[in-house]
Design a protein around this motif. Structure first.
Motif, PDB file in Angstrom:
ATOM      1  N   ALA A  78      41.473 -39.250  37.201  1.00  0.00           N
ATOM      2  CA  ALA A  78      42.803 -39.814  37.439  1.00  0.00           C
ATOM      3  C   ALA A  78      43.348 -39.431  38.808  1.00  0.00           C
ATOM      4  O   ALA A  78      44.445 -39.848  39.180  1.00  0.00           O
ATOM      5  CB  ALA A  78      43.767 -39.366  36.343  1.00  0.00           C
ATOM      6  N   GLY A  79      42.599 -38.626  39.551  1.00  0.00           N
ATOM      7  CA  GLY A  79      43.013 -38.249  40.899  1.00  0.00           C
ATOM      8  C   GLY A  79      43.808 -36.971  41.001  1.00  0.00           C
ATOM      9  O   GLY A  79      44.270 -36.614  42.089  1.00  0.00           O
ATOM     10  N   LYS A  80      43.967 -36.260  39.881  1.00  0.00           N
ATOM     11  CA  LYS A  80      44.705 -34.990  39.937  1.00  0.00           C
ATOM     12  C   LYS A  80      43.857 -33.931  40.634  1.00  0.00           C
ATOM     13  O   LYS A  80      42.634 -33.950  40.545  1.00  0.00           O
ATOM     14  CB  LYS A  80      45.076 -34.520  38.530  1.00  0.00           C
ATOM     15  N   PRO A  81      44.479 -32.981  41.321  1.00  0.00           N
ATOM     16  CA  PRO A  81      43.712 -31.921  41.971  1.00  0.00           C
ATOM     17  C   PRO A  81      43.095 -30.980  40.945  1.00  0.00           C
ATOM     18  O   PRO A  81      43.769 -30.510  40.025  1.00  0.00           O
ATOM     19  CB  PRO A  81      44.749 -31.208  42.839  1.00  0.00           C
ATOM     20  N   VAL A  82      41.811 -30.726  41.127  1.00  0.00           N
ATOM     21  CA  VAL A  82      41.070 -29.813  40.262  1.00  0.00           C
ATOM     22  C   VAL A  82      40.375 -28.800  41.167  1.00  0.00           C
ATOM     23  O   VAL A  82      39.590 -29.177  42.035  1.00  0.00           O
ATOM     24  CB  VAL A  82      40.034 -30.548  39.397  1.00  0.00           C
ATOM     25  N   LEU A  83      40.665 -27.525  40.967  1.00  0.00           N
ATOM     26  CA  LEU A  83      40.072 -26.451  41.761  1.00  0.00           C
ATOM     27  C   LEU A  83      39.250 -25.551  40.858  1.00  0.00           C
ATOM     28  O   LEU A  83      39.754 -25.032  39.860  1.00  0.00           O
ATOM     29  CB  LEU A  83      41.167 -25.625  42.446  1.00  0.00           C
TER      30      LEU A  83
END
Length: 227
Positions: A78-83
């Motif tokens: 969905a384009g959310k930032p994942v670190l």
């Protein structure tokens, strides 16, 4: 912006990550247990370091099948930032959210010390607070941080500027001294060094704080509107 710190059995850097967000960044953050099925309501997803499931089989291999990983993959798509940091990076590799794999360090020894990283790409949601070429001090703590991929993948990573951080000095055998990479979309970052352990000078360096500040600034620029 609200962050989720995913906690797996064997995670041991989850409290460091929580502290970096709550006290270092001053943002909202919650722990999310590995058997949760949803990450609804969270704007940023953080996979901390540690030894998830005891690193049985290989690092990250079992955690990849945790129930929460379906939600992590959905958030990434969905384009959310994942670190993902250290073991979190290994889990992202196992889940197919990032290309490549991890091997044992050259010399087969656990490495735990501050290292210098060079910022290779400052045009991401994670690194906009840096300048390309910056050298930052961030600690590492890993036994399986030797990044490996085939030649085609390596060429694609380099050509697409997906290599975000590189070790200034070779420490573990990683190809092209790669310390951190993103996916092609730029919203998933995996890195072996621990920025959450470098958010205040009393820890020896505050260079990692800019990474979290970059994430927050990007979210505000894309989600907060002014009248």
């Amino acid at each position: 912006m609200k962050f989720a710190v995913i906690v797996f059995p064997g995670s041991n850097c989850d409290s460091d990550m929580y502290h970096a967000i709550k006290d270092g960044l001053g943002a909202e953050v919650e722990y999310v247990w590995h058997d949760e099925a949803s990450l609804e309501g969270f704007d940023g997803i953080l996979l901390p370091g540690g030894f998830s499931y005891g690193d049985y089989l290989r690092s990250g291999a079992i955690a990849r099948f945790s129930k929460v990983m379906n939600a992590v993959i959905e958030a990434a798509n969905a384009g959310k930032p994942v670190l993902g940091v250290c073991n979190g990076f290994q889990i992202l590799l196992e889940a197919g959210l990032l290309p490549g794999a991890m091997k044992r360090n050259e010399g087969l020894k656990f490495i735990c010390r501050p290292v210098q990283l060079q910022v290779e790409n400052a045009n991401t949601m994670f690194t906009a607070g840096y300048t390309k070429g910056d050298v930052i001090n961030v600690p590492v703590a890993h036994g399986e941080g030797n990044y490996e991929c085939d030649e085609e993948t390596l060429s694609r990573l380099e050509e697409n500027n997906q290599v975000v951080f590189r070790y200034v000095n070779a420490i573990n055998g990683s190809r092209n001294q790669i310390a951190g990479i993103t996916n092609e979309q730029g919203n998933v970052l995996g890195m072996m060094p621990h920025p959450e352990r470098a958010v205040e000078e009393i820890l020896g360096s505050a260079d990692g704080l800019k990474l979290f500040q970059s994430m927050l600034r990007n979210w505000r620029e894309t989600h907060v509107t002014t009248a």
